[in-house]
Scaffold this motif. Sequence first.
Motif, PDB file in Angstrom:
ATOM      1  N   TRP A  17       0.839  -1.215   0.000  1.00 58.67           N
ATOM      2  CA  TRP A  17       0.000   0.000   0.000  1.00 58.67           C
ATOM      3  C   TRP A  17       0.864   1.251   0.000  1.00 58.67           C
ATOM      4  CZ3 TRP A  17      -4.338  -1.495  -1.674  1.00 58.67           C
ATOM      5  CH2 TRP A  17      -4.864  -2.729  -1.297  1.00 58.67           C
ATOM      6  N   ILE A  18       1.944   1.209   0.760  1.00 62.13           N
ATOM      7  CA  ILE A  18       2.848   2.368   0.795  1.00 62.13           C
ATOM      8  C   ILE A  18       3.493   2.553  -0.580  1.00 62.13           C
ATOM      9  CG2 ILE A  18       4.989   3.251   1.848  1.00 62.13           C
ATOM     10  CD1 ILE A  18       4.050   1.780   4.427  1.00 62.13           C
ATOM     11  N   LEU A  20       2.305   1.631  -3.507  1.00 61.78           N
ATOM     12  CA  LEU A  20       1.318   2.115  -4.478  1.00 61.78           C
ATOM     13  C   LEU A  20       1.008   3.594  -4.252  1.00 61.78           C
ATOM     14  CD1 LEU A  20      -1.168  -0.927  -4.691  1.00 61.78           C
ATOM     15  CD2 LEU A  20       0.703  -0.352  -6.230  1.00 61.78           C
ATOM     16  N   ILE A  21       0.822   3.982  -2.987  1.00 68.67           N
ATOM     17  CA  ILE A  21       0.484   5.389  -2.686  1.00 68.67           C
ATOM     18  C   ILE A  21       1.640   6.310  -3.084  1.00 68.67           C
ATOM     19  CG2 ILE A  21       0.110   7.024  -0.775  1.00 68.67           C
ATOM     20  CD1 ILE A  21      -1.555   4.700   0.558  1.00 68.67           C
ATOM     21  N   LEU A  22       2.869   5.908  -2.747  1.00 70.61           N
ATOM     22  CA  LEU A  22       4.022   6.760  -3.080  1.00 70.61           C
ATOM     23  C   LEU A  22       4.225   6.872  -4.594  1.00 70.61           C
ATOM     24  CD1 LEU A  22       6.629   5.790  -0.326  1.00 70.61           C
ATOM     25  CD2 LEU A  22       5.490   7.991  -0.622  1.00 70.61           C
ATOM     26  N   ILE A  24       1.868   6.613  -6.919  1.00 73.62           N
ATOM     27  CA  ILE A  24       0.788   7.463  -7.458  1.00 73.62           C
ATOM     28  C   ILE A  24       1.079   8.934  -7.131  1.00 73.62           C
ATOM     29  CG2 ILE A  24      -1.675   8.052  -7.236  1.00 73.62           C
ATOM     30  CD1 ILE A  24      -2.139   4.969  -6.802  1.00 73.62           C
ATOM     31  N   ALA A  25       1.510   9.200  -5.899  1.00 75.94           N
ATOM     32  CA  ALA A  25       1.800  10.582  -5.502  1.00 75.94           C
ATOM     33  C   ALA A  25       2.955  11.152  -6.329  1.00 75.94           C
ATOM     34  CB  ALA A  25       2.132  10.630  -4.011  1.00 75.94           C
ATOM     35  N   ALA A  50       9.409   6.936  -3.186  1.00 74.85           N
ATOM     36  CA  ALA A  50       8.790   5.847  -3.953  1.00 74.85           C
ATOM     37  C   ALA A  50       9.870   4.849  -4.384  1.00 74.85           C
ATOM     38  CB  ALA A  50       8.059   6.404  -5.168  1.00 74.85           C
ATOM     39  N   SER A  53      10.919   2.787  -1.348  1.00 75.15           N
ATOM     40  CA  SER A  53       9.900   1.817  -0.926  1.00 75.15           C
ATOM     41  C   SER A  53       9.860   0.625  -1.890  1.00 75.15           C
ATOM     42  CB  SER A  53       8.521   2.480  -0.835  1.00 75.15           C
ATOM     43  OG  SER A  53       8.012   2.764  -2.117  1.00 75.15           O
TER      44      SER A  53
END
Length: 153
Positions: A17-18, A20-22, A24-25, A50, A53
């Motif tokens: 999740w981290i 994917l979020i990073l 996308i951001a 990103a 991670s």
Amino acid sequence: MGVLYTAIQHAHSGLRWIVLILLIAAIARAYSRRRSGVLYPGKDKLALFAFISVHLQLLLGLLLFLWLSPYGIAADPLEGGGSAVAKYYNYVHWWAMLLAVAIVTIGYIKAKKQAELNKGYKTIGVYYAIGLLIMLAAIPWPFYSGLESVGWS
Ligand code: HEM
């Protein structure tokens, strides 16, 4: 060993999740900066986080694949052994994720070298987006009917 396996399996599962979020951001920021004509300063914090991670996820994945997981190389599907789930990890997940990590890595390094050309944000946006799409496709989502039918829960 069992405790370590469970801990790393959970860490690998949660870190998705981290990652994917990073990603996308970082992609969203790269596109908006690019559109407003901001010059790439040679490094971008979100792109770097990103990048880190994704490499941490690769490291955890390698520990699972090469050592801890019964679905990894230990299942020996290349020699005809292992369950359908083990085949999925050996033939799909690991190759696809390695490719995705490589593309993100190339994007980050390439962007760094393009700082003066004002192409860095475009490179981050494109390479990270390709990496993200491959990852989204190769994550063993619980709703994958293919995996359910081979015993994935
Ligand atoms: C970099 C992006 C990656 C993402 C987002 C990702 C995501 C995931 C997810 C969500 C699972 C399911 C975990 C669970 O809930 O049980 C998983 C399992 C696994 N992944 Fe990855 N993974 C990545 C990279 C890798 C890489 C590069 C490798 C191998 C070198 C790898 C090896 C494995 C293995 C062996 C399992 C099965 C673990 C088990 O249940 O025994 N992963 N991965």
